[in-house]
Every structure is written in structure tokens, then in C-alpha cells.
Design a protein around this motif. Sequence first.
Motif, PDB file in Angstrom:
ATOM      1  N   VAL A 156      12.996  13.523  -2.877  1.00  0.00           N
ATOM      2  CA  VAL A 156      14.091  13.092  -3.749  1.00  0.00           C
ATOM      3  C   VAL A 156      13.553  12.624  -5.092  1.00  0.00           C
ATOM      4  CG1 VAL A 156      15.977  11.435  -4.020  1.00  0.00           C
ATOM      5  CG2 VAL A 156      15.571  12.488  -1.798  1.00  0.00           C
ATOM      6  N   GLU A 157      12.497  11.816  -5.076  1.00  0.00           N
ATOM      7  CA  GLU A 157      11.944  11.283  -6.321  1.00  0.00           C
ATOM      8  C   GLU A 157      11.378  12.404  -7.190  1.00  0.00           C
ATOM      9  OE1 GLU A 157      12.675   8.433  -7.036  1.00  0.00           O
ATOM     10  OE2 GLU A 157      12.777   7.201  -5.245  1.00  0.00           O
ATOM     11  N   THR A 158      10.737  13.384  -6.571  1.00  0.00           N
ATOM     12  CA  THR A 158      10.154  14.493  -7.341  1.00  0.00           C
ATOM     13  C   THR A 158      11.240  15.297  -8.039  1.00  0.00           C
ATOM     14  OG1 THR A 158       8.293  14.651  -5.805  1.00  0.00           O
ATOM     15  CG2 THR A 158       8.726  16.554  -7.215  1.00  0.00           C
ATOM     16  N   VAL A 159      12.281  15.653  -7.291  1.00  0.00           N
ATOM     17  CA  VAL A 159      13.362  16.441  -7.878  1.00  0.00           C
ATOM     18  C   VAL A 159      14.081  15.661  -8.970  1.00  0.00           C
ATOM     19  CG1 VAL A 159      15.597  17.508  -7.387  1.00  0.00           C
ATOM     20  CG2 VAL A 159      13.686  17.862  -5.827  1.00  0.00           C
ATOM     21  N   HIS A 160      14.250  14.363  -8.773  1.00  0.00           N
ATOM     22  CA  HIS A 160      14.978  13.556  -9.747  1.00  0.00           C
ATOM     23  C   HIS A 160      14.155  13.275 -10.998  1.00  0.00           C
ATOM     24  CE1 HIS A 160      17.504  10.545 -11.529  1.00  0.00           C
ATOM     25  NE2 HIS A 160      16.638   9.580 -11.317  1.00  0.00           N
ATOM     26  N   LEU A 161      12.841  13.108 -10.845  1.00  0.00           N
ATOM     27  CA  LEU A 161      12.041  12.571 -11.945  1.00  0.00           C
ATOM     28  C   LEU A 161      11.181  13.598 -12.672  1.00  0.00           C
ATOM     29  CD1 LEU A 161      10.856   9.228 -10.281  1.00  0.00           C
ATOM     30  CD2 LEU A 161      12.701   9.544 -11.929  1.00  0.00           C
ATOM     31  N   PHE A 162      11.023  14.816 -12.156  1.00  0.00           N
ATOM     32  CA  PHE A 162      10.154  15.746 -12.883  1.00  0.00           C
ATOM     33  C   PHE A 162      10.659  16.036 -14.302  1.00  0.00           C
ATOM     34  CE2 PHE A 162      12.983  19.170 -11.388  1.00  0.00           C
ATOM     35  CZ  PHE A 162      13.004  20.022 -12.486  1.00  0.00           C
ATOM     36  N   PRO A 163      11.995  15.984 -14.592  1.00  0.00           N
ATOM     37  CA  PRO A 163      12.398  16.176 -15.992  1.00  0.00           C
ATOM     38  C   PRO A 163      11.850  15.116 -16.938  1.00  0.00           C
ATOM     39  CG  PRO A 163      14.267  16.546 -14.536  1.00  0.00           C
ATOM     40  CD  PRO A 163      13.168  15.969 -13.697  1.00  0.00           C
ATOM     41  N   LEU A 164      11.637  13.878 -16.456  1.00  0.00           N
ATOM     42  CA  LEU A 164      11.016  12.860 -17.314  1.00  0.00           C
ATOM     43  C   LEU A 164       9.625  13.300 -17.736  1.00  0.00           C
ATOM     44  CD1 LEU A 164      11.954   9.452 -15.600  1.00  0.00           C
ATOM     45  CD2 LEU A 164      12.949  10.469 -17.643  1.00  0.00           C
ATOM     46  N   MET A 165       8.882  13.847 -16.784  1.00  0.00           N
ATOM     47  CA  MET A 165       7.544  14.337 -17.113  1.00  0.00           C
ATOM     48  C   MET A 165       7.626  15.538 -18.047  1.00  0.00           C
ATOM     49  SD  MET A 165       4.369  13.571 -16.441  1.00  0.00           S
ATOM     50  CE  MET A 165       4.297  12.766 -14.836  1.00  0.00           C
ATOM     51  N   THR A 166       8.566  16.429 -17.784  1.00  0.00           N
ATOM     52  CA  THR A 166       8.713  17.613 -18.637  1.00  0.00           C
ATOM     53  C   THR A 166       9.017  17.224 -20.079  1.00  0.00           C
ATOM     54  OG1 THR A 166       9.491  18.965 -16.783  1.00  0.00           O
ATOM     55  CG2 THR A 166      10.031  19.729 -18.994  1.00  0.00           C
ATOM     56  N   LEU A 167       9.965  16.307 -20.265  1.00  0.00           N
ATOM     57  CA  LEU A 167      10.337  15.896 -21.618  1.00  0.00           C
ATOM     58  C   LEU A 167       9.190  15.206 -22.333  1.00  0.00           C
ATOM     59  CD1 LEU A 167      13.980  14.590 -21.053  1.00  0.00           C
ATOM     60  CD2 LEU A 167      13.286  16.620 -22.317  1.00  0.00           C
ATOM     61  N   SER A 168       8.461  14.357 -21.620  1.00  0.00           N
ATOM     62  CA  SER A 168       7.326  13.665 -22.238  1.00  0.00           C
ATOM     63  C   SER A 168       6.241  14.653 -22.650  1.00  0.00           C
ATOM     64  CB  SER A 168       6.756  12.621 -21.269  1.00  0.00           C
ATOM     65  OG  SER A 168       7.714  11.637 -20.959  1.00  0.00           O
ATOM     66  N   VAL A 198       7.485   7.548 -14.174  1.00  0.00           N
ATOM     67  CA  VAL A 198       7.678   8.104 -12.831  1.00  0.00           C
ATOM     68  C   VAL A 198       7.149   7.142 -11.779  1.00  0.00           C
ATOM     69  CG1 VAL A 198       6.924   9.927 -11.255  1.00  0.00           C
ATOM     70  CG2 VAL A 198       7.715  10.513 -13.552  1.00  0.00           C
ATOM     71  N   PHE A 199       5.957   6.606 -12.020  1.00  0.00           N
ATOM     72  CA  PHE A 199       5.346   5.703 -11.048  1.00  0.00           C
ATOM     73  C   PHE A 199       6.206   4.457 -10.839  1.00  0.00           C
ATOM     74  CE2 PHE A 199       2.684   2.217  -9.704  1.00  0.00           C
ATOM     75  CZ  PHE A 199       1.887   2.776  -8.716  1.00  0.00           C
ATOM     76  N   ILE A 200       6.609   3.818 -11.938  1.00  0.00           N
ATOM     77  CA  ILE A 200       7.357   2.566 -11.813  1.00  0.00           C
ATOM     78  C   ILE A 200       8.746   2.827 -11.238  1.00  0.00           C
ATOM     79  CG2 ILE A 200       8.417   0.715 -13.149  1.00  0.00           C
ATOM     80  CD1 ILE A 200       5.967   0.719 -14.927  1.00  0.00           C
ATOM     81  N   TRP A 201       9.370   3.936 -11.643  1.00  0.00           N
ATOM     82  CA  TRP A 201      10.697   4.265 -11.122  1.00  0.00           C
ATOM     83  C   TRP A 201      10.625   4.450  -9.610  1.00  0.00           C
ATOM     84  CZ3 TRP A 201      14.424   6.532 -14.984  1.00  0.00           C
ATOM     85  CH2 TRP A 201      15.715   6.602 -14.477  1.00  0.00           C
ATOM     86  N   THR A 202       9.621   5.199  -9.141  1.00  0.00           N
ATOM     87  CA  THR A 202       9.447   5.404  -7.696  1.00  0.00           C
ATOM     88  C   THR A 202       9.080   4.105  -7.006  1.00  0.00           C
ATOM     89  OG1 THR A 202       8.685   7.657  -8.142  1.00  0.00           O
ATOM     90  CG2 THR A 202       8.203   6.748  -5.971  1.00  0.00           C
ATOM     91  N   TRP A 207       0.836  -1.205   0.000  1.00  0.00           N
ATOM     92  CA  TRP A 207       0.000   0.000   0.000  1.00  0.00           C
ATOM     93  C   TRP A 207       0.872   1.256   0.000  1.00  0.00           C
ATOM     94  CZ3 TRP A 207      -4.467   1.908  -1.137  1.00  0.00           C
ATOM     95  CH2 TRP A 207      -4.870   3.132  -0.606  1.00  0.00           C
ATOM     96  N   ASN A 208       1.897   1.280   0.832  1.00  0.00           N
ATOM     97  CA  ASN A 208       2.787   2.439   0.884  1.00  0.00           C
ATOM     98  C   ASN A 208       3.476   2.681  -0.454  1.00  0.00           C
ATOM     99  OD1 ASN A 208       2.159   2.864   3.559  1.00  0.00           O
ATOM    100  ND2 ASN A 208       3.998   1.885   4.361  1.00  0.00           N
ATOM    101  N   SER A 209       3.865   1.609  -1.129  1.00  0.00           N
ATOM    102  CA  SER A 209       4.522   1.748  -2.431  1.00  0.00           C
ATOM    103  C   SER A 209       3.573   2.343  -3.457  1.00  0.00           C
ATOM    104  CB  SER A 209       5.032   0.383  -2.918  1.00  0.00           C
ATOM    105  OG  SER A 209       6.026  -0.135  -2.057  1.00  0.00           O
ATOM    106  N   LEU A 210       2.323   1.887  -3.455  1.00  0.00           N
ATOM    107  CA  LEU A 210       1.333   2.425  -4.388  1.00  0.00           C
ATOM    108  C   LEU A 210       1.062   3.899  -4.106  1.00  0.00           C
ATOM    109  CD1 LEU A 210      -1.178  -0.568  -4.454  1.00  0.00           C
ATOM    110  CD2 LEU A 210       0.360   0.113  -6.294  1.00  0.00           C
ATOM    111  N   VAL A 211       0.895   4.234  -2.831  1.00  0.00           N
ATOM    112  CA  VAL A 211       0.631   5.631  -2.459  1.00  0.00           C
ATOM    113  C   VAL A 211       1.817   6.514  -2.835  1.00  0.00           C
ATOM    114  CG1 VAL A 211       0.269   7.198  -0.512  1.00  0.00           C
ATOM    115  CG2 VAL A 211      -0.985   5.031  -0.623  1.00  0.00           C
ATOM    116  N   LEU A 212       3.029   6.046  -2.546  1.00  0.00           N
ATOM    117  CA  LEU A 212       4.214   6.830  -2.883  1.00  0.00           C
ATOM    118  C   LEU A 212       4.318   7.035  -4.390  1.00  0.00           C
ATOM    119  CD1 LEU A 212       6.864   8.175  -1.930  1.00  0.00           C
ATOM    120  CD2 LEU A 212       7.964   5.935  -2.177  1.00  0.00           C
ATOM    121  N   GLY A 213       4.050   5.988  -5.185  1.00  0.00           N
ATOM    122  CA  GLY A 213       4.104   6.123  -6.639  1.00  0.00           C
ATOM    123  C   GLY A 213       3.099   7.129  -7.157  1.00  0.00           C
TER     124      GLY A 213
END
Length: 568
Positions: free
Chosen positions: A163-175, A221-225, A73-79
Amino acid sequence: MASENRASAAPRRPRPSAGAAIGFALIWVFLLVFVLYPLTRIFYDAFTNEAGQFTLVNFHEFFTDRFYLRSLWNSLVLGVAAVVTTSAVGIAVAFLILRYEFPCRNLFAYLTMLPMILPPLVGVLGFVFILGRAGTVNVLLMDWLGLQHPVNFMYGMHGVLLVETVHLFPLMTLSILDSLSKVDPALEEAAQGMGAGGWRRFWDVTLPLTTPGYVSGALLVFIWTFADFITPLVVGVQDLLAVQAYLNIVQFVDRRIFRMGIVISALLVVLAIVFVLMARHYVAIKDYSSLAYSRVERRRLGPVKRWLAVGFLLLLLAVSLIPQAGVILAAVGRGWSLTPFPLHYTLEFFEQVSIETPKFIVNSFVYSGLAVLICLVIGVPMAWVMGRTQSPGRGTMDALTTLILAIPGTAIGIAYIRAFHFPLPYIDVPLTSMWLILPLVLAVRRLPYTVRGSYSSLLLVHKSMEEAAQNVGAGRLRTFRDITLPLIWKGILVGALFSFVMSIQEASATLFLTLGGWEMIPFGIFTFYIAGSQSQAAALGVILIVACALSLFVVNRIAGTRVGGLFG
């Protein structure tokens, strides 16, 4: 007679040569041996007991264990939380960069991509150095404001999300950038002409048309997190699924717990497949036929909005550069304990990791370079098969490429341990005892970037150019070498460089497979940090950041916003 003449005049489809058939077969052999077989083996282990008999006991234990269910559950919520935060940041950045003109726009377009080169392991260490209990910010707060206890910025689920937000928001930006650049501006103008305001146009017209790119970015982003176990471990979070998979596998005492680690890994793969299928189905049920690359004239912002945009991007960059600043200070500083900044500065830690123990750097470049070479040898022909042939199984090959991108590295690493830990014929040595397994697992993990980069460029080359060369007697190989390759080399290079960037910072899969003497930079960072040698870990982190930054700079100059196509 006339019908015979017409039949003889009709163009004949060239038959595949023996070499092409052999190449096609070798690609499938590679995919079967190094992708499908390991995944099949991990499912076999999850559904069998120690005697090799089929059983559901393992899954029954998982779904009746409150701790494992809480971890799921925590993993799903975090993703989901990471998707929400990266969406808010990534969409805003994409719109500002593509649709508006403001000071230093091109510089911001490059700098906002920099967090992507920062591996989560390095990023979380940098954040801890600055925002940890004894970090710079807490020391300053206690000195200036007289706080008696440090503020908990990092330790807990909120630290992982940061940490995940700062690291992964460029993936969302590029997409989003890639999809947004395909939206016909006339559709938005038509909505504006009917009285729709800016927010209404965005919500009802623009955002739905960017759905393919957005879903692709959100899925990554979801799967990476969901699959990251290193970041939670550093900030003291253990009730997550990927963390439990890692902890259960690395302990070799309790066979039942080890088996549960395999079960969790199988669940990670199943969930990744389910998420991919749901995303593809959601995109498929909508019509995006209006999408086409169009040149959008950027609008100039008014004075207030212009500086608000610049202020937002500056604030985002300030937060994004916190981990880089922390890693650099730790790499060059001595005596950094309960002080805002190091008391002394030195380069001795770089000397220790690059001259005294250069294996981390040498291994990283050698293994990542070999992985890229494998990606080119396998990925470019795969792209050609998918884009230029009607070969049976090309659709399956395309789906498998997408699946590889989604499978967590944790599951891949554990699958390779189970699949290749047996003596090979003739040499009587397991593949897991040979360093070659590291370039192989890196190549498998990053193959989709090379395939997507090559495939997206191949789609821009009209088939008539290749057919014209074949009509004057050029064979397929010469046509590809003289006509196709010069037109798609940029896409191949971008895909290969992205494969390199992601390979050199890979940790989740390689940590399980690394033996003495094979250590790469991420492994070195992890072991140095665990051993308390934080400055050496930071020095390796700086070297990794520089290598990734140079590669990303080349990618950005060549591809720009089209990099988003690598993730779709």
C-alpha cells in the motif's frame, strides 16, 4: 564634499515599515503558538511524571520493553523498505517520462501521479476488497484453480509495504523529475564521449546530481511510512511504533499506557528531526553547482524498448488502479460476498453519505478551505520574508518549514491534545472543544506546500523588476500587488491546491482531535469501516478520490514536473 555627494547618491536600503514588522511578528507568533509550543508540551509530558517532576522512567520503560523495541525496529525496517521500493519505481518512471519519447507519454505522466491522491486509508480498503482473503482475486483463484485456502496478499507487513509503495512512489517520481530536469545534458554527453555506458553514466553522473531531489523524496517516503498507523491497523499489524502511539492514546483506562503513547510520540518527533538533519547534512557536504534548468531533447526508443516501456507503465498503472477499482465497486455494489464482483449495482450509498449524512463532505471542504486560507495568509508572507529580506530568523523559519513537513501527523495530533486541552482566557473553553482546532492543525500540517510553492516562484522573479517599481515611487505593498504577485501567482496556486489535496485526505492528526459533528471524510471512512458499513466507507472514498483528482489535474496543468520543488 565629493564623498558626501557619493554617499547621498548611493541607494538606500528601504527601512521596514511598521506594518511589515507587525506582520513578521504575527508570523512568528503563529509558529510559536501552533508549532513550537505543542511540540515542547509533548516533550514536557514525556520527561515528567504525574506530579510534574522530571524523570527518565518513561523512556527507561520504553527501551526495556521488548515489544516496543521490536515495534521500533519494524518501523525502521518498513520505512527503509518503502524507500527502496519507491526508489526503484519512482526513478524508472521519472527517467522514462523526462528522457524518452514513446506512445501516450503525456497521458502516462499524468496517470502515474494519480496514486498520490489516494489516501492510504482509502487505498488499503481498495486493496482489501480486491486482494483480501474474500476479495476478487482469491475468489477467482479458488473458482478457477480449485485452491482450498485463500492466498494472503494483504495481511501482514508485506501488505503495508504494498500500500505504501503504490501510494508514495509518485512523491519519489516528482522529486526526481524536478532534480533531473536541472541536470545539464552536457555532463552526460561528456561521460558518453569517454566511453561510459548507459548504466555507468546513470550511476556515476546522473544519479549523484539528482541527490537533493532524491534525498527529499526518500525522506518524505520514509517518514510518511514510519508515521502511518491506519494502514497497519486495517491489515492487522500492530507491532509498529505509530500504531502503538495511537492505541495507547485512544485508550483512557491505564494512565501508564497513555503516558507511554506520549513517549512514543516524542520519539517519533525526535527521529523525524534526526532524519531531517542527516538528510540536510548529506546534501550540504556535496557540490551541486552544476545544476541548472536545461531543456533536454527526448530520445526515441527502438520498437522493442518502446513497448517494454509502455508495458512497464501499463503494469504499474494496473497495480495502482487496483485500490480505485476496489473502492468504486464497493461503493456501487450490493451482495459482494464470496463473489468476484458485486451481484447488484446501486447509487444508494452515495445518497446516504452525501444527502442523508452530508456532514463528512461539508466539513471536509469547509475545514480544508479554511486551512488553505490560513496557509495563504501565513505562507505567502513567509515565502516573501525568506526570499526577499535579510530579516533575523529567516534561516530558522526556513528550517522550521522543512521540519513541519517531516513531523508525523500522529505526533502533531497528540501534541495538540496535550497543548490545548485547557480553558482559554475570557471564553473558558479549551481549543480542543472548538471546531476551529481542525483547520488550524490542517494548516500547520500543510503550510510547507504553500510556502515552498510561493518561494520557488519568487526565486524566478528578478529583484530588479521590483526595485524599478520602487524607484518610481511604488510602495512595497503596491510593488508586490502589481509586479510580484502577477508573476508568482501560479506557484501560490499550486502550493495552495497541494495544501488542499493533502488537507482533505489528512487522517493521522485529525482522528485524535475530532469530536461529534466535526467529522471529515477520512474520519467517516474509518468509522464506517470499523462499524462494518464498508459500502458507505467506499462511497466516501470515491468522493475523496474525485475531489483530489480534480485538484491534481489543475496542479499538473499549471506546474507539471516543477511540482517536485514543493517537497524540497
